[in-house]
Motif scaffolding. Sequence first.
Motif, PDB file in Angstrom:
ATOM      1  N   CYS A  54     -20.862   8.431 -18.324  1.00 33.14           N
ATOM      2  CA  CYS A  54     -22.130   8.061 -17.699  1.00 33.14           C
ATOM      3  C   CYS A  54     -22.517   6.656 -18.127  1.00 33.14           C
ATOM      4  CB  CYS A  54     -23.225   9.041 -18.106  1.00 33.14           C
ATOM      5  SG  CYS A  54     -23.238  10.497 -17.062  1.00 33.14           S
ATOM      6  N   ASP A  86     -26.213  15.222 -14.788  1.00 34.94           N
ATOM      7  CA  ASP A  86     -26.774  14.111 -14.021  1.00 34.94           C
ATOM      8  C   ASP A  86     -26.438  14.201 -12.533  1.00 34.94           C
ATOM      9  OD1 ASP A  86     -27.913  13.100 -16.290  1.00 34.94           O
ATOM     10  OD2 ASP A  86     -26.433  11.507 -16.590  1.00 34.94           O
ATOM     11  N   TRP A 123     -30.677   7.087  -8.402  1.00 34.71           N
ATOM     12  CA  TRP A 123     -29.873   7.075  -9.623  1.00 34.71           C
ATOM     13  C   TRP A 123     -28.789   5.994  -9.572  1.00 34.71           C
ATOM     14  CZ3 TRP A 123     -29.487  11.014 -13.620  1.00 34.71           C
ATOM     15  CH2 TRP A 123     -30.553  11.891 -13.599  1.00 34.71           C
TER      16      TRP A 123
END
Length: 124
Positions: A54, A86, A123
């Motif tokens: 990530c 996520d 995101w």
Amino acid sequence: MKEFVSVEFDAIPELVSDSEFRSFVEAYISEGCFADDRAEDVVQGIADVRGRRCPYPVRRMNKMLTSLQQGERLLVLTDDPVAKIDIRHAVRANGDYLRCAAYIGNFDAFLIEKGRAHDGGVWS
């Protein structure tokens, strides 16, 4: 106090069964491509982000979703334990749909259907 009930994903059994999804992914992993035309009807893009951490997996997913049309589906493969959380949050925040999810071997596989048009998501 309200009881919180989590919803895992928006599965559509008519689209692909869990065992069929697993076989698609296993064929892709072993052969580098899908073994049959049925898989190509279900999956229009692949984001193989195994080995990446990530925030890369979610960013790559969002970038690939922007190139798909509404209703098309993306297969995401990740071995990052944080990405599996996520990705679920990003899918909901972006208005997309998590159609299938499975843990296969040492990685997670997600089938994500693009919902409304978006610019890479919140995101990105």
